[in-house]
Design an enzyme around this catalytic site. Structure first.
Site, PDB file in Angstrom:
ATOM      1  N   ASP A 135      -8.119  -3.581  33.779  1.00  0.00           N
ATOM      2  CA  ASP A 135      -7.311  -3.864  32.239  1.00  0.00           C
ATOM      3  C   ASP A 135      -8.745  -2.872  30.605  1.00  0.00           C
ATOM      4  OD1 ASP A 135      -5.738  -5.230  32.799  1.00  0.00           O
ATOM      5  OD2 ASP A 135      -7.595  -6.941  33.609  1.00  0.00           O
TER       6      ASP A 135
ATOM      7  N   LYS B  46      -7.516 -13.452  39.015  1.00  0.00           N
ATOM      8  CA  LYS B  46      -8.589 -12.475  38.762  1.00  0.00           C
ATOM      9  C   LYS B  46      -9.598 -12.335  39.124  1.00  0.00           C
ATOM     10  CE  LYS B  46      -5.726  -9.684  35.081  1.00  0.00           C
ATOM     11  NZ  LYS B  46      -6.459  -9.338  33.692  1.00  0.00           N
TER      12      LYS B  46
HETATM   13  P1  NDP Z   1      -7.721 -17.234  30.769  1.00  0.00           P
HETATM   14  O1  NDP Z   1      -6.638 -18.037  31.032  1.00  0.00           O
HETATM   15  O2  NDP Z   1      -8.454 -16.266  31.906  1.00  0.00           O
HETATM   16  O3  NDP Z   1      -9.003 -17.182  29.425  1.00  0.00           O
HETATM   17  C1  NDP Z   1      -7.594 -17.854  27.756  1.00  0.00           C
HETATM   18  C2  NDP Z   1      -8.904 -17.657  27.088  1.00  0.00           C
HETATM   19  O4  NDP Z   1      -7.833 -18.112  25.794  1.00  0.00           O
HETATM   20  C3  NDP Z   1      -9.841 -18.865  26.722  1.00  0.00           C
HETATM   21  O5  NDP Z   1     -10.993 -18.069  26.475  1.00  0.00           O
HETATM   22  C4  NDP Z   1     -10.052 -19.999  26.252  1.00  0.00           C
HETATM   23  O6  NDP Z   1     -10.852 -20.464  25.538  1.00  0.00           O
HETATM   24  C5  NDP Z   1      -8.813 -19.224  25.007  1.00  0.00           C
HETATM   25  N1  NDP Z   1      -8.282 -20.147  24.625  1.00  0.00           N
HETATM   26  C6  NDP Z   1      -6.668 -21.079  25.656  1.00  0.00           C
HETATM   27  N2  NDP Z   1      -6.146 -21.812  23.930  1.00  0.00           N
HETATM   28  C7  NDP Z   1      -6.945 -21.697  23.139  1.00  0.00           C
HETATM   29  C8  NDP Z   1      -6.679 -22.037  22.090  1.00  0.00           C
HETATM   30  N3  NDP Z   1      -5.615 -22.821  21.104  1.00  0.00           N
HETATM   31  N4  NDP Z   1      -7.730 -21.888  21.028  1.00  0.00           N
HETATM   32  C9  NDP Z   1      -9.100 -20.755  20.685  1.00  0.00           C
HETATM   33  N5  NDP Z   1      -8.902 -20.724  22.314  1.00  0.00           N
HETATM   34  C10 NDP Z   1      -8.062 -20.514  23.053  1.00  0.00           C
HETATM   35  O7  NDP Z   1      -6.653 -15.739  30.238  1.00  0.00           O
HETATM   36  P2  NDP Z   1      -7.265 -14.184  30.482  1.00  0.00           P
HETATM   37  O8  NDP Z   1      -8.473 -13.851  29.600  1.00  0.00           O
HETATM   38  O9  NDP Z   1      -6.474 -13.926  31.757  1.00  0.00           O
HETATM   39  O10 NDP Z   1      -5.651 -13.907  28.785  1.00  0.00           O
HETATM   40  C11 NDP Z   1      -5.578 -14.301  27.887  1.00  0.00           C
HETATM   41  C12 NDP Z   1      -4.513 -13.281  26.715  1.00  0.00           C
HETATM   42  O11 NDP Z   1      -4.580 -12.041  27.621  1.00  0.00           O
HETATM   43  C13 NDP Z   1      -3.194 -13.915  27.435  1.00  0.00           C
HETATM   44  O12 NDP Z   1      -2.368 -13.657  26.941  1.00  0.00           O
HETATM   45  C14 NDP Z   1      -3.386 -12.665  28.412  1.00  0.00           C
HETATM   46  O13 NDP Z   1      -1.385 -12.363  28.554  1.00  0.00           O
HETATM   47  C15 NDP Z   1      -3.603 -11.104  27.515  1.00  0.00           C
HETATM   48  N6  NDP Z   1      -3.633 -10.240  28.801  1.00  0.00           N
HETATM   49  C16 NDP Z   1      -2.726  -8.883  28.222  1.00  0.00           C
HETATM   50  C17 NDP Z   1      -3.390  -8.431  29.667  1.00  0.00           C
HETATM   51  C18 NDP Z   1      -2.822  -6.980  28.479  1.00  0.00           C
HETATM   52  O14 NDP Z   1      -2.977  -5.930  30.433  1.00  0.00           O
HETATM   53  N7  NDP Z   1      -2.476  -6.343  27.481  1.00  0.00           N
HETATM   54  C19 NDP Z   1      -4.180  -8.480  30.375  1.00  0.00           C
HETATM   55  C20 NDP Z   1      -4.454  -9.239  30.962  1.00  0.00           C
HETATM   56  C21 NDP Z   1      -4.311 -10.233  29.319  1.00  0.00           C
HETATM   57  P3  NDP Z   1     -11.305 -21.675  26.824  1.00  0.00           P
HETATM   58  O15 NDP Z   1     -12.369 -21.121  27.007  1.00  0.00           O
HETATM   59  O16 NDP Z   1     -12.451 -23.150  25.845  1.00  0.00           O
HETATM   60  O17 NDP Z   1     -10.388 -21.945  27.508  1.00  0.00           O
END
Ligand code: NDP
Length: 276
Positions: free
Chosen positions: A98, A62
């Site tokens: 989104d 994105k």
């Molecule tokens: P990103 O990889 O951009 O961000 C991931 C986020 O999750 C970061 O803030 C990361 O923290 C955090 N994170 C990952 N693992 C852990 C953990 N074990 N404990 C705490 N925090 C954690 O992913 P996206 O933002 O693109 O996606 C996030 C979710 O949203 C996904 O599950 C995706 O499928 C869903 N989604 C759903 C959509 C829908 O239409 N329903 C649309 C877009 C996304 P850190 O910064 O510390 O790494």
């Protein structure tokens, strides 16, 4: 026939081709929509070679999509992320549906009133950046952004430009934050890690919780939400369908009905018939 696609990685299990095929059938739009596996290294080349009129972009592309657009909508600019591409001359116009997808799902499908609500946003990645501006535009009272890496929560909060309404905190601050009306899990923790334990005090009896992921990936957070007393606990399937409908509207000028598609994907309605 016009061609469209969703780019991302992993993409094999994306529901977007089924959703857009169902919308096309419903509205009589003639188009082809495919899923294309692409990562940071080959996205731009695959997009250029695809011959598509428009595209959706998902994890992890994105921000890449935002960077390659000649022009972007204001909601994409506030998110710093693009999930919808439209051809604009020889380049691309980028938008982000989104956030409006999440707000439509919560307010119209689940009947929630977001105005003046105290909202907790867990995560500060692409999805969190997409939904934060739309939640603010929907009239929430306060937004607390909590992220494992505090600097990303700070950056997201700063980008919203509303220091009185948007606050960044680290995970260790959660126990002191009190209760929230709406809790949004925008982390990807279920994709291989686990979410740190959440204090029960974050939820109150009339709180609502939404996990942006769906299916099996949302089970753990939503189980916690129910145990903590939330009156609503919903996954991200409705958001997925609504953001797709907004993209479809941008491309084709017609907004499809989403209820039958949502019901089919959630196993409550008739199976999707997508073949012509
Ligand atoms: P990103 O990889 O951009 O961000 C991931 C986020 O999750 C970061 O803030 C990361 O923290 C955090 N994170 C990952 N693992 C852990 C953990 N074990 N404990 C705490 N925090 C954690 O992913 P996206 O933002 O693109 O996606 C996030 C979710 O949203 C996904 O599950 C995706 O499928 C869903 N989604 C759903 C959509 C829908 O239409 N329903 C649309 C877009 C996304 P850190 O910064 O510390 O790494």
């Amino acid at each position: 026939m016009q061609r469209y696609a969703v780019f991302g990685s992993p993409i094999a299990h994306s529901q977007s081709p089924r959703i857009h095929a169902a919308f096309a059938r419903q509205t009589g739009v003639s188009m082809d929509y495919v899923a294309v596996e692409a990562g940071h290294g080959d996205f731009a080349a695959k997009l250029a070679a695809s011959g598509v009129q428009g595209a959706n972009v998902t994890l992890p592309l994105k921000e890449d999509a935002f960077a390659l657009c000649a022009e972007t909508s204001s909601r994409a600019q506030r998110s710093g992320a693009v999930n919808t591409l439209l051809r604009a001359g020889s380049g691309w116009h980028g938008d982000n549906t989104d956030g409006v997808g999440l707000v439509r799902d919560l307010t119209e499908r689940h009947g929630l009133d977001l105005r003046q609500r105290r909202v907790l946003l867990l995560g500060a990645g692409g999805a969190a950046r997409g939904v934060a501006p739309a939640l603010l535009d929907a009239g929430i009272g306060e937004l607390y952004v909590v992220n494992r890496t505090p600097a990303r929560a700070d950056a997201l909060a700063d980008a919203m430009g509303e220091p009185g309404r948007v606050h960044a905190r680290g995970w260790d601050a959660l126990p002191a934050l009190g209760g929230f009306d709406l809790l949004v899990n925008a982390t990807s923790a279920s994709r291989g890690g686990t979410l740190p334990a959440l204090p029960m005090g974050l939820a109150a009896p009339r709180s609502a919780a939404v996990d942006l992921s769906y299916g099996e990936a949302a089970v753990s957070f939503l189980a916690w939400a129910r145990a903590a007393g939330c009156s609503h606990a919903v996954d991200g399937l409705g958001m997925l369908v609504e953001q797709a409908a907004e993209s479809f509207l941008l491309w084709h000028g017609v907004r499809p009905e989403t209820e039958a598609v949502y019901a089919a994907l959630s196993g409550q309605g008739d199976a999707l018939v997508t073949a012509d």
